[in-house]
Design an enzyme around this catalytic site. Sequence first.
Site, PDB file in Angstrom:
ATOM      1  N   LYS A 106       0.856  -1.189   0.000  1.00  0.00           N
ATOM      2  CA  LYS A 106       0.000   0.000   0.000  1.00  0.00           C
ATOM      3  C   LYS A 106       0.883   1.226   0.000  1.00  0.00           C
ATOM      4  O   LYS A 106       2.001   1.204   0.536  1.00  0.00           O
ATOM      5  CB  LYS A 106      -0.888   0.023   1.252  1.00  0.00           C
ATOM      6  CG  LYS A 106      -2.080   0.953   1.122  1.00  0.00           C
ATOM      7  CD  LYS A 106      -3.128   0.351   0.196  1.00  0.00           C
ATOM      8  CE  LYS A 106      -4.521   0.754   0.525  1.00  0.00           C
ATOM      9  NZ  LYS A 106      -5.495  -0.261   0.098  1.00  0.00           N
TER      10      LYS A 106
HETATM   11  N1  GLU Z   1      -7.299   0.061  -3.048  1.00  0.00           N
HETATM   12  C1  GLU Z   1      -8.098  -1.106  -3.268  1.00  0.00           C
HETATM   13  C2  GLU Z   1      -8.121  -1.955  -2.016  1.00  0.00           C
HETATM   14  O1  GLU Z   1      -7.947  -1.475  -0.920  1.00  0.00           O
HETATM   15  C3  GLU Z   1      -7.700  -1.854  -4.526  1.00  0.00           C
HETATM   16  C4  GLU Z   1      -6.292  -2.369  -4.553  1.00  0.00           C
HETATM   17  C5  GLU Z   1      -5.878  -2.969  -5.901  1.00  0.00           C
HETATM   18  O2  GLU Z   1      -6.659  -2.980  -6.831  1.00  0.00           O
HETATM   19  O3  GLU Z   1      -4.700  -3.398  -5.967  1.00  0.00           O
HETATM   20  O4  GLU Z   1      -8.413  -3.125  -2.062  1.00  0.00           O
END
Ligand code: GLU
Length: 419
Positions: A106
């Site tokens: 993240k």
């Molecule tokens: N930000 C989204 C989540 O928290 C999507 C992450 C992604 O598609 O890699 O799951």
Amino acid sequence: MSEEANPFESLQEQIDDAAAYVDVPGDVLERFKHPERVLETNLTVEMDDGSLSVFKAFRSQFNGDRGPYKGGIRYHPGVTRDEVKALSGWMVYKCAVVDIPYGGGKGGIVVEPRELSMTELERLTRSFAKELRPVIGEDRDIPAPDVNTGQREMNWIKDTYETLENTTAPGVITGKAIESGGSRGRVEATGRSVMLTAREAFDYLGKEIEGATVAVQGYGNAGSIAARLIESELGADVVAVSDSSGAIHHPDGLDTAAVRAHKDETGTVTGYPEAESELTNEELLTMDVDLLVPAALENAIDGDLAEDVAADVVVEAANGPLTPDADDVLTERGVHVFPDILANAGGVTVSYFEWVQNRQRFYWPESRVNDELERHIVEAFDGLTSAYEDNDLPNFRTAAYVVALQRVYRAYSEGGTWP
Ligand code: GLU
């Protein structure tokens, strides 16, 4: 509202709760509770008036035992190192629950994006992409959208990476616009998995979703699309929705698409002319509805507020909207919570499909994307409820972590330890 709960500590508590039911040695468990590495960087960006501003940014690569690190990048003034670490850990267990071949990562930038012009946002994004370039890649770490980022930012990151690497590599990032190599169905995917989880949950609990009352906290990408699909595909009545400006209510149900149009036009859901009344965020979270969908940020419901939650079922569209104290209270009170790492996993699942399409340079129709997504979510739901029953677990969150932890541990132990 509890500002105090540290999301990283919440994540570790959730892992510990599940570890009590999984045969993972204590020393290996430590590995699964900490990120492998965290990049912290200060981005110096030229503003439109020629002055310079410095923005703190992070990328946490939590665990890569099941595949490349995967997870979004958020732009928010409240981003912290611990928040990004927690969010990256939640991605590990999310990808494992829906059984897609990724680890978790993240990123985040400490910024209020509404205060920047589009050209400033572009320079900020490209500056972060330049810093990320050595640590990301189609087989290494694959970012995606999160809070306050979307196709536009993903397209810029892809372009920066490809320009610096002198190649084409659309699979380095997901959530792109279709013309930049995005997947059909990706924008809707998070909301769609929330809808599918609500459908499966009501069916599992022997409750009727058609005509059920629903409150949705947060009306961004996940919340507004979940609300629309729960209304249009399941026939439930979305009686209240909110965003950071406040909440609106109509006992007969709101027209969720019209509320979205109102928000696009005015910037907020409040002031929507067809609403019967306006509520506070707290009033929305404690409304007597059949289904509550928290779709904003972490820590929306703490232990105190959980005492007043009157919904029968909670389906989490946001990441980490309940503190561990809230979980304990709701478990005790018999409120069924279907966790984020299942319910909002549609986003990363369709990101996986986007990456597969990018690698193959072969693009799917939307019907195939939605069918495959449904299959993944329904299978994950069934796996979670089987674990819940077979192990006599206290709640569905622990069940999700039990399933996920077993998968991560298996991948790790098969690979063995590298010095
Ligand atoms: N930000 C989204 C989540 O928290 C999507 C992450 C992604 O598609 O890699 O799951």
